[in-house]
Design a protein around this motif. Structure first.
Motif, PDB file in Angstrom:
ATOM      1  N   GLU A  40       0.648   7.085   1.532  1.00  0.00           N
ATOM      2  CA  GLU A  40      -0.464   8.046   1.696  1.00  0.00           C
ATOM      3  C   GLU A  40      -1.766   7.348   2.072  1.00  0.00           C
ATOM      4  O   GLU A  40      -2.678   7.966   2.606  1.00  0.00           O
ATOM      5  CB  GLU A  40      -0.741   8.834   0.403  1.00  0.00           C
ATOM      6  CG  GLU A  40       0.453   9.449  -0.291  1.00  0.00           C
ATOM      7  CD  GLU A  40       1.073   8.494  -1.295  1.00  0.00           C
ATOM      8  OE1 GLU A  40       1.736   7.537  -0.860  1.00  0.00           O
ATOM      9  OE2 GLU A  40       0.900   8.707  -2.508  1.00  0.00           O
ATOM     10  N   GLN A  41      -1.846   6.054   1.750  1.00  0.00           N
ATOM     11  CA  GLN A  41      -3.110   5.339   2.010  1.00  0.00           C
ATOM     12  C   GLN A  41      -3.055   4.456   3.258  1.00  0.00           C
ATOM     13  O   GLN A  41      -4.021   3.774   3.583  1.00  0.00           O
ATOM     14  CB  GLN A  41      -3.462   4.478   0.797  1.00  0.00           C
ATOM     15  CG  GLN A  41      -3.834   5.306  -0.421  1.00  0.00           C
ATOM     16  CD  GLN A  41      -3.814   4.475  -1.694  1.00  0.00           C
ATOM     17  OE1 GLN A  41      -4.019   3.265  -1.666  1.00  0.00           O
ATOM     18  NE2 GLN A  41      -3.528   5.130  -2.808  1.00  0.00           N
ATOM     19  N   VAL A  42      -1.919   4.466   3.929  1.00  0.00           N
ATOM     20  CA  VAL A  42      -1.810   3.620   5.134  1.00  0.00           C
ATOM     21  C   VAL A  42      -2.443   4.377   6.305  1.00  0.00           C
ATOM     22  O   VAL A  42      -2.067   5.517   6.588  1.00  0.00           O
ATOM     23  CB  VAL A  42      -0.330   3.291   5.444  1.00  0.00           C
ATOM     24  CG1 VAL A  42      -0.227   2.462   6.724  1.00  0.00           C
ATOM     25  CG2 VAL A  42       0.299   2.546   4.275  1.00  0.00           C
ATOM     26  N   THR A  43      -3.398   3.746   6.976  1.00  0.00           N
ATOM     27  CA  THR A  43      -4.087   4.419   8.089  1.00  0.00           C
ATOM     28  C   THR A  43      -3.288   4.244   9.381  1.00  0.00           C
ATOM     29  O   THR A  43      -2.450   3.337   9.501  1.00  0.00           O
ATOM     30  CB  THR A  43      -5.486   3.811   8.309  1.00  0.00           C
ATOM     31  OG1 THR A  43      -5.303   2.431   8.684  1.00  0.00           O
ATOM     32  CG2 THR A  43      -6.327   3.896   7.051  1.00  0.00           C
ATOM     33  N   THR A  73       0.847  -1.199   0.000  1.00  0.00           N
ATOM     34  CA  THR A  73       0.000   0.000   0.000  1.00  0.00           C
ATOM     35  C   THR A  73       0.881   1.247   0.000  1.00  0.00           C
ATOM     36  O   THR A  73       1.796   1.348   0.831  1.00  0.00           O
ATOM     37  CB  THR A  73      -0.854   0.040   1.308  1.00  0.00           C
ATOM     38  OG1 THR A  73      -1.432  -1.241   1.528  1.00  0.00           O
ATOM     39  CG2 THR A  73      -1.932   1.094   1.233  1.00  0.00           C
ATOM     40  N   GLU A 123      -3.814   0.823  10.791  1.00  0.00           N
ATOM     41  CA  GLU A 123      -3.014  -0.236  10.164  1.00  0.00           C
ATOM     42  C   GLU A 123      -1.587  -0.197  10.709  1.00  0.00           C
ATOM     43  O   GLU A 123      -0.991  -1.230  11.028  1.00  0.00           O
ATOM     44  CB  GLU A 123      -3.034  -0.058   8.633  1.00  0.00           C
ATOM     45  CG  GLU A 123      -2.178  -1.026   7.838  1.00  0.00           C
ATOM     46  CD  GLU A 123      -2.619  -2.490   7.902  1.00  0.00           C
ATOM     47  OE1 GLU A 123      -3.432  -2.858   8.764  1.00  0.00           O
ATOM     48  OE2 GLU A 123      -2.094  -3.275   7.082  1.00  0.00           O
ATOM     49  N   GLY A 139       5.829  -0.447  -0.740  1.00  0.00           N
ATOM     50  CA  GLY A 139       4.467  -0.536  -0.209  1.00  0.00           C
ATOM     51  C   GLY A 139       4.346  -1.306   1.088  1.00  0.00           C
ATOM     52  O   GLY A 139       3.252  -1.454   1.613  1.00  0.00           O
TER      53      GLY A 139
END
Ligand SMILES: NC(=O)c1ccc[n+]([C@@H]2O[C@H](COP(=O)([O-])OP(=O)(O)OC[C@H]3O[C@@H](n4cnc5c(N)ncnc54)[C@H](O)[C@@H]3O)[C@@H](O)[C@H]2O)c1
Length: 248
Positions: free
Chosen positions: A94-97, A91, A100, A145
């Motif tokens: 920018e999309q890793v919360t 991932t 997570e 990622g």
């Protein structure tokens, strides 16, 4: 229990590597204490020397109570193998919360603090022990990622080295194993969401191993056996790459 028998605690015991480690340790005549969120996969082993606990290793009090119970039962704990872990699907950062990130750090790092802290007092009493953490070759040979997973495995290796120097005077050895891509259910979880898992295994993972095949759980079980044994009595603070050359 005989004097030759060792008592080995394994986390992630129901996983691909955990199960192979347990089978190998039982084959060698040792007593194994297995911890996992689910011990269902271990039912088929059903051995007198295998004791299973269904537990979230992040529950510190529960882990401490289990270790105390094991020590009370057997009078010793010779080995701890941290073989639990969770994967990250590839991932972009920018999309890793934050959830997570925290999940990976909690399971892959905080759990090591919990299990080690619970067992070290017993090993210190014995002036003997071997602690092994399964990290990952990705800590030194990253893929895009997987930044949070990679950071967690780097922390696992640093934690091991820190403990190796701290615990050496108590004759407790602490080592890391870096597996390469391994043939367990976890491997597919590293693929990007929506990717073809079987195709990714072949085109990305197998291709990345110079020796030309995935690591098998039994390869890891063999390395664990060595590090638990007296053959490794002068080995501490090291990282054993069991990766078919992936780290080269
Ligand atoms: N499979 C690979 O390609 C690969 C490569 C390098 C490193 N590793 C590492 O090897 C170790 C073993 O991986 P595997 O391939 O056997 O994976 P796996 O998914 O088969 O097993 C992991 C086990 O950990 C358990 N677990 C997770 N969170 C837990 C918790 N909070 N409490 C108790 N148990 C928990 C799971 O239930 C599972 O049984 C992991 O640390 C993994 O990161 C795996």
């Amino acid at each position: 229990m005989t004097v030759e028998q060792q008592v080995i605690v394994v986390t992630g015991a129901g996983g691909g590597m955990g199960k192979a480690i347990i089978e190998e340790q039982l084959k060698q005549g040792n007593i194994v204490v297995a911890l996992d969120l689910s011990v269902e996969p271990l039912k088929e082993i059903a051995h007198d020397s295998l004791q299973c606990f269904e537990v979230n290793v992040l529950h510190e009090e529960r882990v401490h109570a289990i270790c105390q119970q094991v020590f009370d039962n057997y009078g010793r704990i010779d080995g701890l193998v941290n073989a639990l872990g969770v994967a990250q699907s590839a991932t972009p950062i920018e999309q890793v919360t934050m959830d997570e990130w925290n999940r990976l750090m909690d399971v892959n790092v905080k759990s090591l603090f919990i299990t080690t802290k619970a067992i070290v007092p017993f090993m210190k009493q014995q002036q003997k022990g071997s602690i092994i953490t399964i990290a990952s070759i990705s800590a030194v040979r990253p893929r895009p990622g997987l930044q949070a997973y990679i950071a967690s495995k780097g922390a696992a290796e640093s934690f091991t080295r820190g403990l190796a120097i701290e615990l050496a005077s108590s004759q407790i050895r602490v080592n890391t194993i870096h597996p390469g891509p391994a043939d367990t259910q976890m491997l597919g979880q590293f693929a990007a969401l929506g990717a073809d898992i079987e195709q990714t295994k072949q085109s990305v993972f197998v291709q990345s191993v110079p020796l030309g095949r995935l690591v098998m759980p039994s390869d890891i079980a063999g390395a664990v056996s060595y590090l638990l044994s007296d053959a490794a009595s002068m080995v501490t603070g090291t990282t054993l790459h069991v990766d078919g050359g992936r780290g080269l």
